[in-house]
Design an enzyme around this catalytic site. Sequence first.
Site, short mmCIF file in Angstrom:
data_model
loop_
_atom_site.label_atom_id
_atom_site.label_comp_id
_atom_site.label_asym_id
_atom_site.label_seq_id
_atom_site.Cartn_x
_atom_site.Cartn_y
_atom_site.Cartn_z
CB CYS A 72 -10.82 2.00 2.35
SG CYS A 72 -9.31 2.48 1.47
CB CYS A 88 -3.69 -1.81 1.87
SG CYS A 88 -5.20 -2.45 2.61
#
Length: 278
Positions: A81, A220
């Site tokens: 991530c 993201c």
Amino acid sequence: MEFTKGHGTGNDFVILPDPDGALDLTPELVAAICDRRRGLGGDGVLRVVRAAKHADGAALAGEAEWFMDYWNSDGSFAEMCGNGARVFVRYLLATGLAVPSGDALPVATRAGVVRARVDGDAIAVEMRRPRLYDASAAALGGLTLPGTAVDVGNPHLVCPLPAGLDLAGLDLTRAPDVDPAVFPNGVNVEFTTAGAPVAGVDAHVLMRVHERGSAETLSCGTGACAVAAVALRDADRETGTVAVDVPGGRLTVTVTPDSSWLSGPALLIATGTLTLPT
């Protein structure tokens, strides 16, 4: 349970300090923590644990002291991530678990070791160079949108919208349908459109994303890297810098011959003690 809450361009995380790996973290507990009505709320959980104390990080302990144990909000694991890594590093620096230096700070993840540096008010993290590896498509609300499969340590499908289709009008309350033969473990799906020219970068892209295990999020980081790589390819460039605007703000991605740098704000907004019912 002690916690810190942080976010990077609206991609928000609950940070749990657990240096020695003593916390019994389960999918059910993670989902309860991330519940926005009955829990604290977040797109995911970042457990801060020494690499040597976690089974998934032990092999990397010689390269990085800290392992980012990242969980999606539904209690599933994710390999990587980008925004989470930037917030994770902000936490390490703010709490004195790491100190800034001229060298990039290594962090172990399930996708390998990433390196981060402080860049003014932003934190930049170096990840692998995105790998464009297949053509596929996403089905959404009766539309079939062609895209490019991209590996950034986790899977992505980048779908530029055709002319006349409004990015803001897409309904991302449900997951897009994708080809399970191409994405057997699911995929993060990015929808993009070109933005107005921005000084100092080679391309400007607007993006929305439906994240595997977390639904639509405001940002993201790995998705921004995937989108930047596709934008550069479409501009016949191997490397370059791309401004990626997400609902939560702006990220800047620089793709080099060997890696990609993701830069943007990373903020810690609250600390406290979380008590959840059994």
